[in-house]
Write a protein that holds these residues in place. Structure first.
Motif, short mmCIF file in Angstrom:
data_model
loop_
_atom_site.label_atom_id
_atom_site.label_comp_id
_atom_site.label_asym_id
_atom_site.label_seq_id
_atom_site.Cartn_x
_atom_site.Cartn_y
_atom_site.Cartn_z
N ILE A 204 -5.24 7.81 1.58
CA ILE A 204 -4.91 6.41 1.88
C ILE A 204 -4.52 6.29 3.36
CG2 ILE A 204 -3.18 4.60 1.42
CD1 ILE A 204 -3.27 5.50 -1.55
N ASN A 205 -3.85 7.28 3.90
CA ASN A 205 -3.43 7.23 5.30
C ASN A 205 -4.62 7.29 6.27
OD1 ASN A 205 -0.74 7.20 4.57
ND2 ASN A 205 -0.60 9.44 4.59
N GLN B 72 -3.65 9.99 -2.69
CA GLN B 72 -2.36 9.55 -2.12
C GLN B 72 -2.33 9.82 -0.62
OE1 GLN B 72 0.21 11.53 -5.17
NE2 GLN B 72 1.54 9.77 -4.91
N ASN C 38 -7.60 5.89 5.66
CA ASN C 38 -8.43 4.69 5.60
C ASN C 38 -9.90 5.02 5.33
OD1 ASN C 38 -9.20 2.02 5.80
ND2 ASN C 38 -9.28 2.02 8.03
N LYS D 237 -8.03 4.24 -11.32
CA LYS D 237 -7.62 2.94 -10.76
C LYS D 237 -7.20 3.06 -9.31
CE LYS D 237 -8.15 0.33 -14.40
NZ LYS D 237 -9.17 -0.74 -14.38
N LEU D 238 -7.49 4.18 -8.69
CA LEU D 238 -6.98 4.41 -7.33
C LEU D 238 -8.09 4.62 -6.32
CD1 LEU D 238 -4.15 6.89 -8.32
CD2 LEU D 238 -3.90 4.46 -7.79
N CYS D 239 -9.27 4.11 -6.64
CA CYS D 239 -10.39 4.37 -5.73
C CYS D 239 -11.27 3.14 -5.60
CB CYS D 239 -11.18 5.58 -6.22
SG CYS D 239 -11.64 5.50 -7.96
N HIS E 267 -0.60 6.84 9.84
CA HIS E 267 -0.80 6.03 8.64
C HIS E 267 -1.66 4.82 9.01
CE1 HIS E 267 2.54 7.88 6.19
NE2 HIS E 267 2.87 8.28 7.40
N LEU E 268 -2.89 4.81 8.57
CA LEU E 268 -3.75 3.64 8.81
C LEU E 268 -3.66 2.74 7.58
CD1 LEU E 268 -6.86 5.38 10.42
CD2 LEU E 268 -4.84 4.43 11.55
N ARG F 66 0.83 -1.21 0.00
CA ARG F 66 0.00 0.00 0.00
C ARG F 66 0.86 1.26 0.00
NH1 ARG F 66 -5.60 0.96 2.10
NH2 ARG F 66 -5.63 2.81 3.41
N ILE G 265 2.55 1.66 -3.30
CA ILE G 265 1.65 2.22 -4.31
C ILE G 265 1.51 3.74 -4.13
CG2 ILE G 265 -0.78 2.33 -5.03
CD1 ILE G 265 -0.89 -0.73 -4.58
N GLN G 266 1.42 4.19 -2.88
CA GLN G 266 1.32 5.65 -2.65
C GLN G 266 2.45 6.37 -3.35
OE1 GLN G 266 0.73 5.36 1.78
NE2 GLN G 266 -0.58 7.14 1.50
N GLU G 267 3.62 5.76 -3.33
CA GLU G 267 4.79 6.36 -3.96
C GLU G 267 4.81 6.09 -5.47
OE1 GLU G 267 7.02 8.16 -2.04
OE2 GLU G 267 8.03 8.65 -3.93
N ARG H 233 -6.29 -3.63 -2.29
CA ARG H 233 -7.22 -4.14 -3.30
C ARG H 233 -7.87 -3.07 -4.17
NH1 ARG H 233 -9.62 -3.50 1.29
NH2 ARG H 233 -11.82 -3.00 1.51
N LYS H 234 -8.05 -1.87 -3.63
CA LYS H 234 -8.74 -0.83 -4.40
C LYS H 234 -7.79 0.23 -4.93
CE LYS H 234 -12.99 -2.29 -3.97
NZ LYS H 234 -13.74 -2.70 -5.19
N LEU H 235 -6.51 -0.03 -4.85
CA LEU H 235 -5.54 1.01 -5.20
C LEU H 235 -4.65 0.61 -6.38
CD1 LEU H 235 -4.47 1.86 -1.55
CD2 LEU H 235 -6.07 3.11 -2.99
N CYS H 236 -5.15 -0.33 -7.18
CA CYS H 236 -4.27 -0.80 -8.26
C CYS H 236 -5.08 -1.01 -9.53
CB CYS H 236 -3.56 -2.07 -7.82
SG CYS H 236 -4.65 -3.32 -7.14
N GLY I 282 -5.76 0.42 6.46
CA GLY I 282 -6.96 0.01 5.73
C GLY I 282 -7.30 -1.45 5.95
#
Lengths: 380, 380
Positions: B28-29, B25, B31, B47-49, A339-340, A21, A24-26, A46-49, A342
C-alpha cells in the motif's frame, strides 16, 4: 470490547483518503470488515475494503443508508452529515467519535466556546457574522479570520493584516482571533476508550510551510523541557475527558515565547501530526484509534526513536497524473520510510504522501529529512 | 527500478493467504495495483486488492491468463504452475522469484542436487522412486522421508523410525534424509535485487511444535556467537548468489551440536520465520521483498529490539467459524502485536494469525510470549 467481533464486525469509515488508507493498513490485523464512503471514485481506499461506496459525506440519506447496517462508524474527516450520525447512534450503531463531538468540532465557534467554558487556554477571539461586522470588531488589526465551518488544511483561513484586507475578508459566519507570536506550534494526540482510559502520545513540534499552510516537517519526540511537555499532555488529556470522546483526538497548540500553551484547534481522528508514530512509536496513532473505538486496552505510546515526518506535497507548477521522482534515491538513505497515498492526480500542495525519517541521533534524522525534502518530488 | 511505475505498476501475487495479506499491507505504501489469484473464494486477500481472481494456481491457463496483462508477478506459495510463469517471462512479464528458481525449489530432489553441486552443506540424502526402493536404501533407519513435491507445513514428511514404518511410507518420488541430532533449528532470510545487492536479516532461532510440525515460537535476534551467526548469514548469501534469485529467500538450517550448519530447506518468498521483522527490525521482510522485486535499494535489516514471534494456530478440537479468545487480555501486555489473518474457518493447527512480542529485555519478551500463548486461543 463491543462483542466477540473479530471477523464479524462491520466497521464503516466516513472518508476514503490517506487517513482511512493508513487506518485500513492497521485494521487488517484486527480482521474486521471495512466499509468506506467517499465522494471520489478514485479515493485512496477504494480497493482496500470489503465495500466501497461513492457518495456524498454531507448528504443525510447517503450517510444514513451507508451506516444503517453497520456495527460501528468512525471518520477520517470532520465534514460529514452529523444529523445522520445522530440518527444512527439512536438506532444503536456505535459512532466513534460521537456525533456530538463531531458537531462541536465542525464549528470553530462552538470549539472556542467549549474552550472558554472549560477553562482551556486559547487565543482571544470574537464571533463575526459577516464582513460588515468586522468594522466594529473589538480585536484590532492584525488578526486572523477563520470560517466557522468547513475549513481544513489552511482553507477557510485569512490573515487580516491591514485595513485593505477587510475588503477580501470572508462574508460568512466566522471568528476572528488574535495572532499569537508563538515560539513553536506543537501537537499532542490523545486516545480515550469507552471505559475511560486516556493516553497521550508524546508532544511533537511542527514546522509549517507558510505558503501552503500545511505541516511540512514534524519532529518527535520534542526536546522542550519536561514541564512544557507535561503541561501540553495534561491539557490534552483534560480536553479528551471534558469531551468524553471515544477515539483519537489531535490537539494543535501554540507554545508562546513566555512558555504559555494556547489551544489552537482540535481534530477528532488520526491526524497529520501523528504519522511518524507508525515507525517512531511503539503503537501507531492508527492502531491506537482502533484500540480506542474497539474499547481495547490502549497501547504504549512511547517513542522508539527520533522521528521526523515530512509531507510529500504536489510540486508547484504540476497538475495531472501523478509521477514520483527520487523515490529510489531516498530509499537508499537509512531509516527512510516512504508512504504514498495512492492518489491518481497531483496538484500544487496536494498531500500525495509522507515520509518518516528515523534515527537514533536527532540531528541526523533532521538532516536526512532535509535531504529527502530536496530529492523527492511529485510531478505530473 | 523497472520503470516510473508508481500508481501504474500492475503487480500480481500468486496466492492470497496471510503472506499475500501482509505483503499488501506493505505494498500500500508503494502505490502499486495488486492482483491476486487464489483458489479459495474466502482467501485473506480477497478484499484488499484491485482485482481478486478465484482460480487454481496449478492450472496453466488460469495462471497464464491471470498474468498476461500484468507487469510483474510474485508468489506467496511455491506450488504454482511454473510452465505458465516461464511463458509469461518469455513474453516480458517480470516474474520474481524467477520461474527457474521456483521450479528448482518446488522439487526437494532438485534442491538437494543444487546443494550438492554448489558445495552447500546439507544432511545426507538419497533419492527414492517408490516404497519398494526404500528396502534397498543406503541410509539406515531411522531417517525422514520427504515427498519431492507439494509438501508444506509438515505435510509430505514422514519419520521412518522402525521397519514397521516402512509400510506407511510414501509410495511417490521422494528423498530420504538422515535425521540430524541438532542443537537448534535456525533460519536466515536474505533478499537480492536485480542489480545484485544482497542483504540478510539477522539469524533467528526457532522452536517447533512437534505435534503440528510448525514453527510456533521464534526468537530474534539470536544469542549464538558472532561466528555462528556470520557462518549462517554467509551461507545464506552464497545460496542467494548461486541461485541469482530476485526477491526474498528464506533458508532453514540445522545447527548441529558440533556447531556445524546444514541447510534444510529453501522458500523463495516471505516466510513464517520473518514475521517478527514487522515490529522487530528496521525493515520488514515484506518491505524488503518489495524493494528487491522493484529493484530498489535494500533496506536496513538490523533488529530494533528483541522480538519473539508465535504462531496462532487453530485450537485442537475446534473446527468451523473462527472465534478469538483472549485478544483483549493480551493487548494489555506491553509490546504485544496481534496479527489476525482474516481466515473465516478454523481447524486444528491451521495458521490463523501470529503475535509478535517485543521487549528491550530478551527474557521479558520470552516470558510475555509464554503468557500470550496461554491466553490467546482460536476456537469455533
Amino acid at each position: 470490547m463491543v462483542k466477540d467481533f473479530y471477523g464479524e464486525l462491520q466497521l464503516g469509515i466516513l472518508g476514503g483518503g490517506q487517513l482511512g488508507r493508513m487506518l485500513i493498513q492497521e485494521a487488517i490485523n484486527f480482521n474486521v470488515n471495512i466499509h468506506v464512503l467517499d465522494p471520489d471514485k478514485n479515493a485512496p481506499c477504494r480497493k482496500l475494503c470489503n465495500h466501497f461506496e461513492c457518495g456524498s459525506l454531507s448528504d443525510y440519506d447517503t450517510v444514513y443508508n451507508f451506516g444503517k447496517e453497520l456495527d460501528m462508524i468512525t471518520i477520517e474527516i470532520e465534514k460529514v452529515n452529523v444529523d445522520a450520525l445522530e440518527a444512527l447512534e439512536e438506532e444503536g450503531v456505535l459512532v466513534y467519535p460521537q456525533s456530538r463531538v463531531i458537531r462541536l468540532i465542525q464549528d470553530k465557534g462552538l470549539q472556542k466556546q467549549f474552550f472558554k467554558q472549560n477553562g482551556i487556554p486559547t487565543p482571544a477571539f470574537q464571533f463575526i457574522s459577516n464582513k460588515e461586522s468586522l468594522k466594529s470588531a473589538n480585536l484590532s488589526i492584525p488578526y486572523v479570520q477563520k470560517l466557522r465551518r468547513d475549513g481544513y488544511d489552511g482553507k477557510g483561513v485569512k490573515m487580516i493584516r491591514t485595513e485593505a484586507d477587510l475588503d477580501n475578508a470572508f462574508n460568512e459566519p466566522s471568528i476572528i482571533e488574535e495572532i499569537v507570536d508563538f515560539e513553536k506550534e506543537i501537537a499532542v494526540i490523545v486516545a480515550r476508550n469507552d471505559r475511560g482510559e486516556v493516553k497521550t502520545f508524546p508532544m511533537v513540534e511542527m514546522e509549517f510551510n507558510p505558503e501552503a499552510n500545511l505541516v511540512e516537517f514534524l519532529i518527535s519526540p520534542s526536546t522542550y523541557s519536561f514541564e512544557i511537555q507535561q503541561k501540553a499532555e495534561e491539557l490534552t488529556k483534560k480536553i479528551a475527558n471534558d469531551l468524553q470522546i471515544v477515539g483519537l483526538l489531535a490537539v494543535e497548540m501554540f507554545l508562546t515565547k513566555e512558555g504559555e500553551i494556547l489551544v489552537n484547534e482540535l481534530a477528532p481522528r488520526p491526524h497529520n501530526s501523528g504519522h511518524q508514530t507508525i515507525e517512531g512509536n511503539f503503537t501507531s496513532q492508527f492502531g491506537q484509534h482502533l484500540r480506542a473505538i474497539f474499547n481495547l486496552p490502549l497501547g504504549d505510546t512511547s517513542a522508539r526513536t527520533n522521528a521526523v515526518m515530512i509531507n510529500l506535497l504536489g510540486e508547484e507548477g504540476y497538475e495531472g497524473l501523478a509521477k514520483y521522482e527520487g523515490v529510489e534515491e531516498v530509499l537508499a538513505i537509512e531509516g527512510v520510510y516512504v508512504h504514498l497515498y495512492g492518489k491518481k492526480y497531483t496538484k500544487p500542495f496536494r498531500k500525495m504522501g509522507h515520509v518518516c525519517i528515523i534515527h537514533a541521533d536527532r540531528e541526523v534524522a533532521i538532516s536526512n529529512a532535509r535531504k529527502v525534502q530536496k530529492i523527492l518530488k511529485v510531478i505530473a
